[in-house]
Design an enzyme around this catalytic site. Structure first.
Site, mmCIF file in Angstrom:
data_model
loop_
_atom_site.group_PDB
_atom_site.id
_atom_site.type_symbol
_atom_site.label_atom_id
_atom_site.label_comp_id
_atom_site.label_asym_id
_atom_site.label_seq_id
_atom_site.Cartn_x
_atom_site.Cartn_y
_atom_site.Cartn_z
ATOM 1 C CG ASP A 181 -2.074 -0.994 1.053
ATOM 2 O OD1 ASP A 181 -2.388 -1.385 -0.092
ATOM 3 O OD2 ASP A 181 -2.643 -1.402 2.083
ATOM 4 N NE ARG B 92 -3.711 1.852 0.085
ATOM 5 C CZ ARG B 92 -3.793 2.074 1.396
ATOM 6 N NH1 ARG B 92 -3.171 3.105 1.905
ATOM 7 N NH2 ARG B 92 -4.490 1.289 2.168
ATOM 8 C CE LYS C 32 -3.608 -4.157 -3.315
ATOM 9 N NZ LYS C 32 -4.212 -4.825 -2.182
ATOM 10 N NE ARG D 42 -3.695 1.382 -5.169
ATOM 11 C CZ ARG D 42 -3.985 0.938 -3.969
ATOM 12 N NH1 ARG D 42 -3.132 0.163 -3.335
ATOM 13 N NH2 ARG D 42 -5.119 1.277 -3.397
#
Length: 156
Positions: A42, A115, A69, A73
């Site tokens: 993460d 994120r 995710k 990402r």
């Protein structure tokens, strides 16, 4: 990466919480290998952004889980870093970020991923002109007060 970081754990329940103190110091590129990826999965979007400010090329290998995710990402991170003028490459399980260039303002896509939106906000702190993050409101998924907290930290 050579950062001067001091941490103090104040609570372990339900997850470790505490204080992080940072002091300015030049950063160096690192290599993250596949066995280390699960423990920092993460944090990898933020690591990619920090790598843009480090001397050399940071390589992350074995990060295939980032492809599945809230967004892909790796693809979104690398595309955003390229927009900000941080040379970056990616393959199915690897991404590289070459640091040392001045990041410039741009519009970057978060991919609706909290994120990545937060990581790009950190990248924007050192950019030479404003950065716009598309769908930045997605940070509310995990940290509704992120932008207010970041602004308060910047004022401090």
């Amino acid at each position: 990466m050579g950062a001067d970081i001091t941490t103090t754990v104040e609570s372990e329940d339900p997850e470790p919480m505490g204080r992080i103190e940072l002091r300015t110091r030049p950063l160096k590129a690192i290599a993250i290998e596949e066995p280390d990826v699960p423990a920092i999965l993460d944090e990898l979007p933020l690591l990619g952004v920090v790598a843009a400010y480090a001397a050399g090329t940071t390589t992350v290998r074995g990060a295939r889980e980032l492809r599945v995710k809230e967004s892909d990402r790796i693809a979104v991170l690398v595309k955003g870093l390229r927009e900000l003028v941080a040379p970056s490459l990616n393959s199915k399980t690897v991404f590289d970020v070459t640091g040392g260039a001045t990041l410039h303002g741009a519009t970057v896509a978060s991919g609706g991923d909290h994120r990545l939106a937060m990581a790009f906000a950190i990248a924007a702190l050192g950019a030479s002109s404003p950065v716009t993050i598309e769908d930045a409101g997605c940070v509310a998924i995990s940290h509704p007060s992120f932008f207010a907290d970041l602004e308060a930290l910047c004022r401090a």
